[in-house]
Design a protein around this motif. Structure first.
Motif, mmCIF file in Angstrom:
data_model
loop_
_atom_site.group_PDB
_atom_site.id
_atom_site.type_symbol
_atom_site.label_atom_id
_atom_site.label_comp_id
_atom_site.label_asym_id
_atom_site.label_seq_id
_atom_site.Cartn_x
_atom_site.Cartn_y
_atom_site.Cartn_z
ATOM 1 N N ARG A 1 19.354 -11.622 32.266
ATOM 2 C CA ARG A 1 18.898 -10.516 33.114
ATOM 3 C C ARG A 1 20.082 -9.812 33.772
ATOM 4 O O ARG A 1 20.154 -8.575 33.801
ATOM 5 C CB ARG A 1 17.960 -11.042 34.199
ATOM 6 C CG ARG A 1 16.562 -11.390 33.744
ATOM 7 C CD ARG A 1 15.784 -11.864 34.947
ATOM 8 N NE ARG A 1 14.426 -12.304 34.621
ATOM 9 C CZ ARG A 1 13.609 -12.870 35.504
ATOM 10 N NH1 ARG A 1 14.009 -13.048 36.751
ATOM 11 N NH2 ARG A 1 12.398 -13.243 35.136
ATOM 12 N N ILE A 2 21.000 -10.589 34.315
ATOM 13 C CA ILE A 2 22.106 -10.015 35.076
ATOM 14 C C ILE A 2 23.146 -9.379 34.157
ATOM 15 O O ILE A 2 23.646 -8.281 34.426
ATOM 16 C CB ILE A 2 22.751 -11.076 35.986
ATOM 17 C CG1 ILE A 2 21.750 -11.497 37.078
ATOM 18 C CG2 ILE A 2 24.035 -10.555 36.612
ATOM 19 C CD1 ILE A 2 22.228 -12.619 37.959
ATOM 20 N N THR A 3 23.475 -10.047 33.071
ATOM 21 C CA THR A 3 24.468 -9.468 32.156
ATOM 22 C C THR A 3 23.889 -8.273 31.415
ATOM 23 O O THR A 3 24.606 -7.311 31.114
ATOM 24 C CB THR A 3 24.954 -10.499 31.120
ATOM 25 O OG1 THR A 3 23.828 -10.960 30.346
ATOM 26 C CG2 THR A 3 25.638 -11.680 31.787
ATOM 27 N N GLY A 4 22.592 -8.339 31.105
ATOM 28 C CA GLY A 4 21.979 -7.282 30.311
ATOM 29 C C GLY A 4 22.395 -7.329 28.850
ATOM 30 O O GLY A 4 22.119 -6.398 28.081
ATOM 31 N N PHE A 5 23.043 -8.428 28.447
ATOM 32 C CA PHE A 5 23.475 -8.555 27.057
ATOM 33 C C PHE A 5 22.257 -8.646 26.138
ATOM 34 O O PHE A 5 21.189 -9.115 26.541
ATOM 35 C CB PHE A 5 24.328 -9.814 26.869
ATOM 36 C CG PHE A 5 25.683 -9.774 27.542
ATOM 37 C CD1 PHE A 5 26.119 -8.656 28.236
ATOM 38 C CD2 PHE A 5 26.525 -10.876 27.477
ATOM 39 C CE1 PHE A 5 27.353 -8.631 28.852
ATOM 40 C CE2 PHE A 5 27.766 -10.866 28.088
ATOM 41 C CZ PHE A 5 28.188 -9.740 28.780
ATOM 42 N N PRO A 6 22.416 -8.256 24.867
ATOM 43 C CA PRO A 6 21.323 -8.405 23.899
ATOM 44 C C PRO A 6 20.889 -9.862 23.792
ATOM 45 O O PRO A 6 21.716 -10.769 23.940
ATOM 46 C CB PRO A 6 21.952 -7.920 22.582
ATOM 47 C CG PRO A 6 23.086 -7.054 22.994
ATOM 48 C CD PRO A 6 23.619 -7.635 24.266
ATOM 49 N N LYS A 7 19.614 -10.080 23.525
ATOM 50 C CA LYS A 7 19.078 -11.442 23.477
ATOM 51 C C LYS A 7 19.764 -12.301 22.418
ATOM 52 O O LYS A 7 19.809 -13.527 22.550
ATOM 53 C CB LYS A 7 17.572 -11.415 23.219
ATOM 54 C CG LYS A 7 17.181 -10.823 21.872
ATOM 55 C CD LYS A 7 15.665 -10.875 21.660
ATOM 56 C CE LYS A 7 15.285 -10.369 20.266
ATOM 57 N NZ LYS A 7 13.836 -10.483 20.026
ATOM 58 N N GLU A 8 20.317 -11.671 21.391
ATOM 59 C CA GLU A 8 20.989 -12.412 20.323
ATOM 60 C C GLU A 8 22.270 -13.075 20.813
ATOM 61 O O GLU A 8 22.746 -14.038 20.212
ATOM 62 C CB GLU A 8 21.344 -11.480 19.157
ATOM 63 C CG GLU A 8 20.146 -10.905 18.422
ATOM 64 C CD GLU A 8 19.551 -9.680 19.118
ATOM 65 O OE1 GLU A 8 20.166 -9.199 20.114
ATOM 66 O OE2 GLU A 8 18.492 -9.203 18.677
ATOM 67 N N ARG A 9 22.830 -12.553 21.932
ATOM 68 C CA ARG A 9 24.127 -13.043 22.410
ATOM 69 C C ARG A 9 24.039 -13.963 23.620
ATOM 70 O O ARG A 9 25.064 -14.464 24.090
ATOM 71 C CB ARG A 9 25.043 -11.861 22.740
ATOM 72 C CG ARG A 9 25.567 -11.138 21.521
ATOM 73 C CD ARG A 9 26.848 -10.391 21.817
ATOM 74 N NE ARG A 9 26.665 -9.115 22.475
ATOM 75 C CZ ARG A 9 27.179 -8.794 23.660
ATOM 76 N NH1 ARG A 9 27.898 -9.667 24.337
ATOM 77 N NH2 ARG A 9 26.970 -7.597 24.175
ATOM 78 N N VAL A 10 22.834 -14.189 24.152
ATOM 79 C CA VAL A 10 22.683 -15.072 25.306
ATOM 80 C C VAL A 10 21.678 -16.159 24.958
ATOM 81 O O VAL A 10 20.531 -15.867 24.628
ATOM 82 C CB VAL A 10 22.202 -14.305 26.554
ATOM 83 C CG1 VAL A 10 22.102 -15.246 27.749
ATOM 84 C CG2 VAL A 10 23.137 -13.140 26.862
#
Length: 321
Positions: free
Chosen positions: A132-141
């Motif tokens: 949520r905080i990073t906003g990174f794509p789900k593939e990368r978290v």
């Protein structure tokens, strides 16, 4: 070709083993971050001075400045308080959520292109907050839990049957807590169902077979707590670190490994918008696909219970933040 860069957020027991494994396997250069000034610097200096003996080439650095994680290809987050005897993973929620918030902001600012693997507990909530905080794509978290829980289940099966754990395949799904779901039906030793081998060992006594299988399942669910109780101060660190490294190798080596990982589901398994442990294919793009297993009625019921526990945990976290 330039070496990869791996950042470790948290210089505790898991962080130390992670750094050593990264160095020994020459996965890349390593930077260890911790807010305790001097501790990460000391650990990494100590490890660097072993490079001639162990024969590895890697730049190793300890830091208390997030700027030093810049350019990282992978970030592994272990920051947070460990469990103590009598504590559940969920008991850590309030304190570790505050820590994860700060960590995620640091990653977002200085390592915006990194893959992020979260180990911190309570895992399902912490990886949710990080994404949520990073906003990174789900593939990368993603969260490391299923690899570890499945490894533990595999160990108990191997010990019970007297076979090499190298030949045991077992899968644990759901949340990383007391409601996790070891999938008994699919567990096998080089393709031979564990149930079949147990039946032979106990001469077809299905009551005994179910009793033994249930004991292994329950031990898997409580495996982390078993280690915590024995240690008396702290929690598991060897096995979580090794499990995370398997994920790092799959990503950096584009191995396309099928591993149980805490991933953000968007309709798969009937779950929408929550991080839950499921089988995925891990490669150079991170989570490249989510593998949908056919669950029977009992397995689906247990999986749904586990997912509900994750939802309640995330809702509790949201109230605290």
């Amino acid at each position: 070709m330039a070496r990869k860069k791996i950042a470790l957020i948290g210089g505790g027991q898991i962080g130390g083993v992670l750094a050593q494994l990264c160095a020994l396997r020459e996965l890349g250069d390593v930077v260890m971050f911790d807010i305790v000034e001097g501790m990460p610097q000391g650990k990494m200096l100590d490890l660097a001075e072993a490079n001639r003996v162990d024969g590895f080439d890697a730049d190793l650095k300890g830091t208390s400045d997030y700027k030093d994680i810049a350019g990282s290809d992978v970030v592994i987050v272990t920051a947070g308080l460990p469990r103590k005897p009598g504590m559940s993973r969920d008991d850590l929620l309030s304190t570790n959520a505050k820590i994860m918030k700060q960590v995620s902001e640091g990653i977002k600012q200085y390592a915006p292109n990194a893959f992020v693997i979260v180990i911190s507990n309570p895992l399902d909530a912490m990886v949710t907050l990080c994404q949520r905080i990073t906003g990174f794509p789900k593939e990368r978290v993603m969260g490391m839990a299923g690899v570890l829980d499945s490894a533990r289940f595999s160990c108990f099966i191997a010990w019970e049957l007297g076979v090499s754990v190298k030949d045991v395949n077992a899968m644990v799904l759901g949340g990383h807590g007391d409601t996790m779901v070891p999938i008994k039906r699919y567990a096998n030793v080089n393709g031979i169902p564990v149930y079949e081998l147990l039946k032979k060992k106990y001469n077809g006594d299905m009551r005994k077979v179910e009793e033994v299988m249930t004991a292994m399942v329950e031990r898997t669910k409580g495996a982390g707590g078993e280690v915590v109780k024995l240690l008396g101060n702290g929690s598991a660190f060897y096995s979580p670190a090794s499990s995370a490294i398997a994920m790092v190798e799959a990503i950096l080596g584009d191995q396309k490994r099928l591993l149980p990982v805490c991933a953000l589901l968007e309709g798969e398994y009937g779950v929408n918008g929550f991080y839950v442990g499921v089988p995925v294919v891990l490669g150079s793009k991170g989570i490249e696909s989510i593998v949908q297993m056919d669950l029977d009625a009992e397995e689906q019921k247990l999986f749904d219970i586990s997912c509900n526990a994750v939802k309640e945990l995330v809702e509790a976290m949201d109230k605290l933040l």
